[in-house]
Design a protein around this motif. Structure first.
Motif, PDB file in Angstrom:
ATOM      1  N   THR A   9       0.904  -1.123   0.067  1.00 55.52           N
ATOM      2  CA  THR A   9       0.103  -0.182  -0.039  1.00 55.52           C
ATOM      3  C   THR A   9       0.881   1.350  -0.003  1.00 55.52           C
ATOM      4  O   THR A   9       1.782   1.251   0.895  1.00 55.52           O
ATOM      5  N   ARG A  18      -5.095   6.127  -1.414  1.00 51.84           N
ATOM      6  CA  ARG A  18      -3.950   4.976  -1.463  1.00 51.84           C
ATOM      7  C   ARG A  18      -3.995   4.532  -2.932  1.00 51.84           C
ATOM      8  O   ARG A  18      -4.726   4.374  -3.717  1.00 51.84           O
ATOM      9  N   TYR A  20      -1.827   1.085  -4.845  1.00 63.92           N
ATOM     10  CA  TYR A  20      -1.408  -0.221  -4.541  1.00 63.92           C
ATOM     11  C   TYR A  20      -0.497  -0.724  -5.515  1.00 63.92           C
ATOM     12  O   TYR A  20      -0.443  -0.676  -6.857  1.00 63.92           O
ATOM     13  N   LEU A 184      -9.735  -3.138  -1.152  1.00 64.17           N
ATOM     14  CA  LEU A 184      -8.541  -2.258  -1.067  1.00 64.17           C
ATOM     15  C   LEU A 184      -9.191  -1.094  -2.046  1.00 64.17           C
ATOM     16  O   LEU A 184      -8.997  -0.725  -3.157  1.00 64.17           O
TER      17      LEU A 184
END
Length: 460
Positions: A9, A18, A20, A184
């Protein structure tokens, strides 16, 4: 059971976002990278992996993407929804498409409209022979931790359709993915792209969301009504992000800005340019160059600077060190502010020969006492929704994003300005002081106001 991929992350706290990096030990994919792609490259180098594919969940509204620049730099495939109108070559991807990353890793696109009409989520799937397991899903601005992405960023004329799409998309993810799959999201960590509170969660799974996310526990009409009622203002710079991303932004230029001396700073302040002091609000209040504005790096610096500054206006940065200036510049290029006119380091004595300005700091308890002795004007710069929930009786609400447009509505006299914690109040106080107003910053948590004691009321 297939071997589970590793997910790294990459946090951008100032924007509440965020990105990834996911890999199998050899090859990697990147999802929703920020514009400063050096962070992604460093993460890949540390993991010893090669990036072959870059995915965008949507054409972002809150930052300038680094996806195109990263893909071009590495010769990677750049996956953007085939239905998005963009001005660059991409690998078109659609709902249901599967991208083979390696013999043991693949990515499956899932259509999840709601934040935008063309939003995609991506299931990260591991393979072992004929066995396929989804270990995670990159949900972008669809399913967040305890919430969803907001549905109103494309304009009010589309909000009703998008909010219903968002509800259906959340249920599609919950129905199609196993409960152990990690969720996520790109947004939801303080980002204005979220609708509803994410509760400070830092991780979640599909199973946890099915139990705790109101989009999955409430009936549709109730959830839609609650979501729409909870929407508040979002930063003004958002309107510039989607066009920039559709055009195909270049990589960030992080070369150091030119040094600005005392005379240059004085001339820029006199001309009404934005000269921004990056120090904490405590340091700024104790002594600053008159006419400068305080956007401390200890808060959501780029969000609020981007919200208030006239778009395209040059900005000069004042920091205690070159590292502080570099950090601010990095934050600004993430939202497309590339025009850094100059910078200076040190302290206010290094930036001017004139007497320094000061701003008094106080607590809500001090405000309570002062109101017994003299008339002061209380200015609340929180969002309208925050004000409606609870506010000090008699306070004027001018949300921070509306401050410049509504400046003339703020009466003359002694102004005590507050927000929820002190950060936005310091920004507003610096703007007021730069325009000659007498101001006190309430550097205190709003939760302390009722015990100050101060009379409270609600707009509800």
């Amino acid at each position: 059971m297939p071997t589970q991929p590793t997910i790294v992350t990459i946090e951008t706290p100032s924007l509440g976002d965020r990105s990834y990096l996911a890999h199998d030990g050899e090859v990697a994919v990147v999802v929703d990278p920020q514009r400063d792609i050096d962070r992604v490259l460093e993460a890949a180098d540390e993991a010893g992996v090669r990036i072959t594919d870059v995915f965008e969940t949507h054409i972002h509204n809150d930052y300038v993407t680094g996806g195109l620049a990263l893909a071009e730099r590495l010769g990677a495939r750049y996956h953007v929804n085939d239905e998005d109108e963009v001005s660059f070559d991409r690998q078109p991807i659609r709902d249901g498409d599967v991208v083979e990353i390696s013999p043991t890793l693949r990515v499956r696109a899932i259509g999840t409209p709601g934040h935008t009409f063309t939003h995609l989520s991506y299931a990260l799937e591991s393979m072992d022979g004929s066995e396929v397991t989804a270990s995670a899903v990159f949900t972008g601005g669809s399913l967040l931790f305890g919430a969803t992405g907001r549905p109103d960023l494309l304009g009010q004329e589309h909000t009703d359709a998008l909010v219903h799409h968002q509800y259906a998309s959340a249920h599609r993810l919950a129905d199609e993915l196993p409960e152990h799959a990690e969720v996520l999201p790109t947004h939801g960590f303080g980002s204005f792209c979220s609708a509803g509170s994410t509760g400070g969660a830092t991780e979640s799974t599909i199973g946890e969301e099915k139990r705790n996310n109101t989009a999955l526990t409430q009936e549709e009409e109730q959830w839609v009504a609650d979501t729409l009622a909870g929407l508040d203002a979002y930063p003004a710079y958002y309107v510039h992000m989607m066009p920039a991303n559709a055009e195909g932004p270049s990589a960030a230029d992080l070369r150091s800005p030119e040094r600005a001396d005392k005379q240059t700073l004085a001339e820029r302040i006199e001309a009404g340019e934005w000269v921004v002091d990056l120090r904490t609000r405590t340091a700024f209040s104790a002594g600053h160059v008159s006419g400068t504005l305080n956007f401390g790096l200890d808060g959501q610096f780029s969000t609020y600077l981007g919200w208030l500054i006239p778009w395209g206006a040059p900005v000069t940065l004042l920091g205690e060190s070159s590292e502080q200036v570099d950090e601010a510049q990095r934050e600004l290029v993430r939202i497309g502010i590339d025009r850094i006119a100059g910078a200076a380091t040190g302290g206010p004595e290094d930036w001017t020969d004139r007497p320094l300005g000061t701003i008094e700091q106080a607590l809500f308890a001090d405000l309570s006492q002062v109101r017994h002795h003299r008339q002061v004007h209380v200015l609340d710069v929180r969002l309208a929704g925050e004000f409606a929930d609870s506010h000090i009786e008699g306070a004027q609400n001018v949300p921070i994003g509306e401050l410049l447009d509504r400046f003339d509505e703020i009466p003359q006299g002694e102004i005590w300005v507050h927000c929820g914690s002190g950060y936005r109040a310091s920004i507003a106080a610096s703007v007021l002081a730069a325009r000659g107003r007498t101001v006190v910053t309430v550097d205190d948590a709003f939760a302390n106001a009722p015990d100050a004691p101060l009379p409270m009321t609600s707009s509800a």
